[in-house]
Design a protein around this motif. Structure first.
Motif, PDB file in Angstrom:
ATOM      1  N   SER A   1       0.859  -1.188   0.000  1.00 33.82           N
ATOM      2  CA  SER A   1       0.000   0.000   0.000  1.00 33.82           C
ATOM      3  C   SER A   1       0.893   1.236   0.000  1.00 33.82           C
ATOM      4  O   SER A   1       1.938   1.257   0.654  1.00 33.82           O
ATOM      5  CB  SER A   1      -0.933  -0.001   1.207  1.00 33.82           C
ATOM      6  N   TYR A   2       0.471   2.260  -0.746  1.00 28.87           N
ATOM      7  CA  TYR A   2       1.231   3.497  -0.888  1.00 28.87           C
ATOM      8  C   TYR A   2       0.266   4.649  -0.682  1.00 28.87           C
ATOM      9  O   TYR A   2      -0.695   4.810  -1.447  1.00 28.87           O
ATOM     10  CB  TYR A   2       1.882   3.540  -2.283  1.00 28.87           C
ATOM     11  N   TRP A   3       0.475   5.467   0.342  1.00 30.21           N
ATOM     12  CA  TRP A   3      -0.467   6.508   0.742  1.00 30.21           C
ATOM     13  C   TRP A   3      -0.037   7.906   0.320  1.00 30.21           C
ATOM     14  O   TRP A   3      -0.792   8.856   0.481  1.00 30.21           O
ATOM     15  CB  TRP A   3      -0.618   6.491   2.266  1.00 30.21           C
ATOM     16  N   ILE A   4       1.150   8.095  -0.215  1.00 28.78           N
ATOM     17  CA  ILE A   4       1.700   9.434  -0.412  1.00 28.78           C
ATOM     18  C   ILE A   4       1.156  10.137  -1.654  1.00 28.78           C
ATOM     19  O   ILE A   4       0.739  11.291  -1.583  1.00 28.78           O
ATOM     20  CB  ILE A   4       3.244   9.369  -0.435  1.00 28.78           C
ATOM     21  N   ASN A   5       1.155   9.477  -2.805  1.00 27.56           N
ATOM     22  CA  ASN A   5       0.746  10.127  -4.048  1.00 27.56           C
ATOM     23  C   ASN A   5      -0.066   9.148  -4.893  1.00 27.56           C
ATOM     24  O   ASN A   5       0.507   8.273  -5.537  1.00 27.56           O
ATOM     25  CB  ASN A   5       1.989  10.594  -4.818  1.00 27.56           C
ATOM     26  N   PRO A   6      -1.393   9.305  -4.951  1.00 34.68           N
ATOM     27  CA  PRO A   6      -2.205   8.352  -5.723  1.00 34.68           C
ATOM     28  C   PRO A   6      -1.948   8.425  -7.228  1.00 34.68           C
ATOM     29  O   PRO A   6      -2.271   7.501  -7.955  1.00 34.68           O
ATOM     30  CB  PRO A   6      -3.640   8.738  -5.377  1.00 34.68           C
ATOM     31  N   GLY A   7      -1.325   9.496  -7.714  1.00 38.13           N
ATOM     32  CA  GLY A   7      -1.035   9.641  -9.144  1.00 38.13           C
ATOM     33  C   GLY A   7      -0.032   8.623  -9.663  1.00 38.13           C
ATOM     34  O   GLY A   7       0.029   8.355 -10.865  1.00 38.13           O
ATOM     35  N   VAL A   8       0.741   8.032  -8.769  1.00 39.17           N
ATOM     36  CA  VAL A   8       1.744   7.050  -9.181  1.00 39.17           C
ATOM     37  C   VAL A   8       1.098   5.767  -9.702  1.00 39.17           C
ATOM     38  O   VAL A   8       1.738   4.981 -10.398  1.00 39.17           O
ATOM     39  CB  VAL A   8       2.724   6.760  -8.015  1.00 39.17           C
ATOM     40  N   SER A   9      -0.171   5.562  -9.414  1.00 39.21           N
ATOM     41  CA  SER A   9      -0.843   4.322  -9.829  1.00 39.21           C
ATOM     42  C   SER A   9      -0.821   4.130 -11.343  1.00 39.21           C
ATOM     43  O   SER A   9      -0.834   3.005 -11.826  1.00 39.21           O
ATOM     44  CB  SER A   9      -2.283   4.289  -9.319  1.00 39.21           C
ATOM     45  N   ALA A  10      -0.768   5.215 -12.109  1.00 35.38           N
ATOM     46  CA  ALA A  10      -0.719   5.112 -13.570  1.00 35.38           C
ATOM     47  C   ALA A  10       0.560   4.411 -14.046  1.00 35.38           C
ATOM     48  O   ALA A  10       0.574   3.807 -15.115  1.00 35.38           O
ATOM     49  CB  ALA A  10      -0.808   6.495 -14.194  1.00 35.38           C
ATOM     50  N   TYR A  11       1.621   4.485 -13.257  1.00 34.35           N
ATOM     51  CA  TYR A  11       2.906   3.873 -13.628  1.00 34.35           C
ATOM     52  C   TYR A  11       3.053   2.452 -13.095  1.00 34.35           C
ATOM     53  O   TYR A  11       3.960   1.731 -13.505  1.00 34.35           O
ATOM     54  CB  TYR A  11       4.065   4.728 -13.102  1.00 34.35           C
ATOM     55  N   LEU A  12       2.211   2.072 -12.150  1.00 29.88           N
ATOM     56  CA  LEU A  12       2.319   0.761 -11.519  1.00 29.88           C
ATOM     57  C   LEU A  12       1.442  -0.242 -12.261  1.00 29.88           C
ATOM     58  O   LEU A  12       0.362  -0.604 -11.827  1.00 29.88           O
ATOM     59  CB  LEU A  12       1.926   0.855 -10.048  1.00 29.88           C
ATOM     60  N   THR A  13       1.933  -0.678 -13.407  1.00 24.80           N
ATOM     61  CA  THR A  13       1.185  -1.609 -14.253  1.00 24.80           C
ATOM     62  C   THR A  13       1.813  -2.997 -14.187  1.00 24.80           C
ATOM     63  O   THR A  13       2.979  -3.158 -13.814  1.00 24.80           O
ATOM     64  CB  THR A  13       1.161  -1.117 -15.711  1.00 24.80           C
ATOM     65  N   LYS A  14       1.024  -3.987 -14.565  1.00 20.40           N
ATOM     66  CA  LYS A  14       1.461  -5.380 -14.510  1.00 20.40           C
ATOM     67  C   LYS A  14       2.792  -5.567 -15.227  1.00 20.40           C
ATOM     68  O   LYS A  14       2.969  -5.119 -16.360  1.00 20.40           O
ATOM     69  CB  LYS A  14       0.400  -6.277 -15.131  1.00 20.40           C
ATOM     70  N   GLY A  15       3.737  -6.227 -14.565  1.00 15.19           N
ATOM     71  CA  GLY A  15       5.028  -6.534 -15.152  1.00 15.19           C
ATOM     72  C   GLY A  15       6.101  -5.504 -14.882  1.00 15.19           C
ATOM     73  O   GLY A  15       7.277  -5.754 -15.131  1.00 15.19           O
ATOM     74  N   THR A  16       5.754  -4.334 -14.351  1.00 13.36           N
ATOM     75  CA  THR A  16       6.744  -3.300 -14.071  1.00 13.36           C
ATOM     76  C   THR A  16       7.646  -3.731 -12.928  1.00 13.36           C
ATOM     77  O   THR A  16       7.175  -4.207 -11.900  1.00 13.36           O
ATOM     78  CB  THR A  16       6.056  -1.965 -13.706  1.00 13.36           C
ATOM     79  N   LEU A  17       8.950  -3.569 -13.119  1.00 20.60           N
ATOM     80  CA  LEU A  17       9.918  -3.879 -12.075  1.00 20.60           C
ATOM     81  C   LEU A  17      10.023  -2.671 -11.154  1.00 20.60           C
ATOM     82  O   LEU A  17      10.289  -1.553 -11.613  1.00 20.60           O
ATOM     83  CB  LEU A  17      11.285  -4.201 -12.678  1.00 20.60           C
ATOM     84  N   VAL A  18       9.780  -2.881  -9.848  1.00 19.85           N
ATOM     85  CA  VAL A  18       9.807  -1.776  -8.897  1.00 19.85           C
ATOM     86  C   VAL A  18      10.687  -2.114  -7.705  1.00 19.85           C
ATOM     87  O   VAL A  18      10.866  -3.273  -7.339  1.00 19.85           O
ATOM     88  CB  VAL A  18       8.396  -1.412  -8.382  1.00 19.85           C
ATOM     89  N   GLU A  19      11.242  -1.071  -7.119  1.00 18.31           N
ATOM     90  CA  GLU A  19      12.020  -1.167  -5.893  1.00 18.31           C
ATOM     91  C   GLU A  19      11.262  -0.333  -4.865  1.00 18.31           C
ATOM     92  O   GLU A  19      11.005   0.845  -5.093  1.00 18.31           O
ATOM     93  CB  GLU A  19      13.413  -0.598  -6.133  1.00 18.31           C
ATOM     94  N   CYS A  20      10.865  -0.952  -3.768  1.00 14.89           N
ATOM     95  CA  CYS A  20      10.052  -0.274  -2.764  1.00 14.89           C
ATOM     96  C   CYS A  20      10.761  -0.264  -1.422  1.00 14.89           C
ATOM     97  O   CYS A  20      11.365  -1.257  -1.027  1.00 14.89           O
ATOM     98  CB  CYS A  20       8.700  -0.965  -2.608  1.00 14.89           C
ATOM     99  N   TYR A  21      10.682   0.869  -0.745  1.00 13.48           N
ATOM    100  CA  TYR A  21      11.204   1.005   0.609  1.00 13.48           C
ATOM    101  C   TYR A  21      10.034   1.274   1.532  1.00 13.48           C
ATOM    102  O   TYR A  21       9.127   2.030   1.182  1.00 13.48           O
ATOM    103  CB  TYR A  21      12.193   2.175   0.698  1.00 13.48           C
ATOM    104  N   GLY A  22      10.030   0.680   2.711  1.00 11.41           N
ATOM    105  CA  GLY A  22       8.948   0.912   3.649  1.00 11.41           C
ATOM    106  C   GLY A  22       9.040  -0.010   4.843  1.00 11.41           C
ATOM    107  O   GLY A  22      10.115  -0.448   5.232  1.00 11.41           O
ATOM    108  N   ARG A  23       7.865  -0.324   5.411  1.00 15.12           N
ATOM    109  CA  ARG A  23       7.801  -1.163   6.596  1.00 15.12           C
ATOM    110  C   ARG A  23       6.660  -2.164   6.445  1.00 15.12           C
ATOM    111  O   ARG A  23       5.744  -1.965   5.663  1.00 15.12           O
ATOM    112  CB  ARG A  23       7.585  -0.321   7.845  1.00 15.12           C
ATOM    113  N   ILE A  24       6.719  -3.224   7.222  1.00 13.20           N
ATOM    114  CA  ILE A  24       5.680  -4.252   7.186  1.00 13.20           C
ATOM    115  C   ILE A  24       4.676  -3.975   8.298  1.00 13.20           C
ATOM    116  O   ILE A  24       5.050  -3.638   9.419  1.00 13.20           O
ATOM    117  CB  ILE A  24       6.291  -5.653   7.361  1.00 13.20           C
ATOM    118  N   GLY A  25       3.397  -4.124   7.958  1.00  9.96           N
ATOM    119  CA  GLY A  25       2.326  -3.988   8.937  1.00  9.96           C
ATOM    120  C   GLY A  25       1.519  -5.274   8.988  1.00  9.96           C
ATOM    121  O   GLY A  25       1.362  -5.960   7.981  1.00  9.96           O
ATOM    122  N   ALA A  26       1.014  -5.601  10.174  1.00  9.48           N
ATOM    123  CA  ALA A  26       0.214  -6.813  10.354  1.00  9.48           C
ATOM    124  C   ALA A  26      -1.253  -6.446  10.552  1.00  9.48           C
ATOM    125  O   ALA A  26      -1.570  -5.468  11.216  1.00  9.48           O
ATOM    126  CB  ALA A  26       0.711  -7.597  11.556  1.00  9.48           C
TER     127      ALA A  26
END
Length: 132
Positions: free
Chosen positions: A51-76
């Motif tokens: 889940s990404y809460w900062i900028n919803p506009g990034v969703s246009a770039y997050l398409t199937k097959g895109t290689l991404v590097e994500c930094y963050g934390r795990i939540g339960a």
């Protein structure tokens, strides 16, 4: 924490009751290992819900097959379903996303690395600290 993988389906944007938008997507991380005493390579895939809460506009770039590097934390998350069974899941709460390229069906062209959350001041501080 850092994870790198390919997006399994186009990202979706949801809105909370308070009007805050969240981008939800899933990443597949491929890995291999050899069992002790064997020469056979075992392959497996781990799927991570993000889940990404900062900028919803990034969703246009997050398409199937895109290689991404994500930094963050795990939540339960834990809940009880209608049958009274206790259920749980993990979600990776992303702070920074870097795009490394889209899956183009064999085409080797890749998208540029695009950091979605940077701190220019921190970069200049590190540059002044270099010994050369």
């Amino acid at each position: 924490m850092e994870i790198i993988g390919r997006i399994t389906a186009d990202a979706t944007v949801s809105e909370t009751k308070a009007g805050k938008k969240v981008v939800n997507f899933s990443i597949a991380i491929n890995d291999t290992y050899k069992t002790k005493g064997s020469t056979e390579v075992q392959k497996f895939t781990t799927y991570v819900n993000c889940s990404y809460w900062i900028n919803p506009g990034v969703s246009a770039y997050l398409t199937k097959g895109t290689l991404v590097e994500c930094y963050g934390r795990i939540g339960a998350n834990a809940w009880t379903n209608k049958e009274g069974e206790v259920k749980a899941s993990l979600t990776f709460h992303v702070n920074t996303i870097k795009l490394h390229g889209r899956s183009t069906g064999g085409n080797t062209a890749s998208a540029p690395v695009v950091p979605m959350n940077t701190a220019p001041a921190a970069v200049s501080e590190v540059a002044e600290d270099l010994p050369f």
